[in-house]
Write an enzyme that holds these catalytic residues in place. Structure first.
Site, mmCIF file in Angstrom:
data_model
loop_
_atom_site.group_PDB
_atom_site.id
_atom_site.type_symbol
_atom_site.label_atom_id
_atom_site.label_comp_id
_atom_site.label_asym_id
_atom_site.label_seq_id
_atom_site.Cartn_x
_atom_site.Cartn_y
_atom_site.Cartn_z
ATOM 1 N N GLY A 67 0.649 -0.982 -0.094
ATOM 2 C CA GLY A 67 -0.090 0.034 -0.094
ATOM 3 C C GLY A 67 0.823 1.201 0.100
ATOM 4 N N TYR A 68 0.344 2.267 -0.123
ATOM 5 C CA TYR A 68 0.983 3.644 -0.475
ATOM 6 C C TYR A 68 0.688 4.628 0.908
ATOM 7 C CZ TYR A 68 2.581 1.781 -4.638
ATOM 8 O OH TYR A 68 3.060 0.966 -5.465
ATOM 9 N N LEU A 69 1.599 5.284 1.564
ATOM 10 C CA LEU A 69 1.644 6.395 2.476
ATOM 11 C C LEU A 69 1.278 7.671 1.748
ATOM 12 C CD1 LEU A 69 4.128 5.079 4.865
ATOM 13 C CD2 LEU A 69 1.672 4.210 4.550
#
Length: 147
Positions: A29-31
């Site tokens: 996932g992406y922050l």
């Protein structure tokens, strides 16, 4: 600082599976999905990584990757991820002197299969295996951060 030089292609058949030397389970996932500073958390089998990538310049971009505690990665994905969590199976395929990484996406992107090849230089020539289709390098629709 490291650079990533990568080309990306759609896959036309599953013939890569017969040449596979390793399979990896990936959850990521992406922050941050900002193109100037993309920040990804990835769980790869039993390890976890934090990766920061700069803006693409053609097929080249800056990249930094750090191993992080497995439990921290799960917490970051649960509490901080922006957008969809991607789950995929990666097949490692040595072919014609290069390593191809073929990602079969699951869940929301079930059916999408993309091959990537990392190169030592942007001008490096290579032969396309028979399972490779249309090139999508530089097409934001196929950036994992946009999926």
């Amino acid at each position: 600082m490291a650079s990533e030089i990568e080309r990306k292609f759609l896959v036309t058949s599953n013939s890569y599976r017969m040449h596979c030397t390793e399979r990896q389970a990936i959850k990521q996932g992406y922050l941050s999905r900002n193109p100037d500073a993309t920040v990804r958390v990835r769980i790869l089998n039993d390890n976890a990584y934090l990766t920061i990538k700069g803006r693409n310049h053609g097929i080249v971009r800056d990249e930094w990757e750090y191993k992080i505690p497995f439990e921290d990665a799960h917490a970051m994905l649960d509490k901080c991820a922006d957008g969809t969590i991607i789950e995929k199976t990666r097949y490692i395929v040595p072919k014609n002197g290069f390593i191809w990484e073929i990602d079969e996406f699951h869940g929301t992107h079930e059916g999408l299969v993309v091959a990537e090849i990392e190169l030592p230089d942007a001008s490096t020539r290579f032969e396309l295996p028979d399972f490779i289709g249309r090139e999508v390098s530089g097409d934001p629709a196929y950036y994992n951060s946009n999926l």
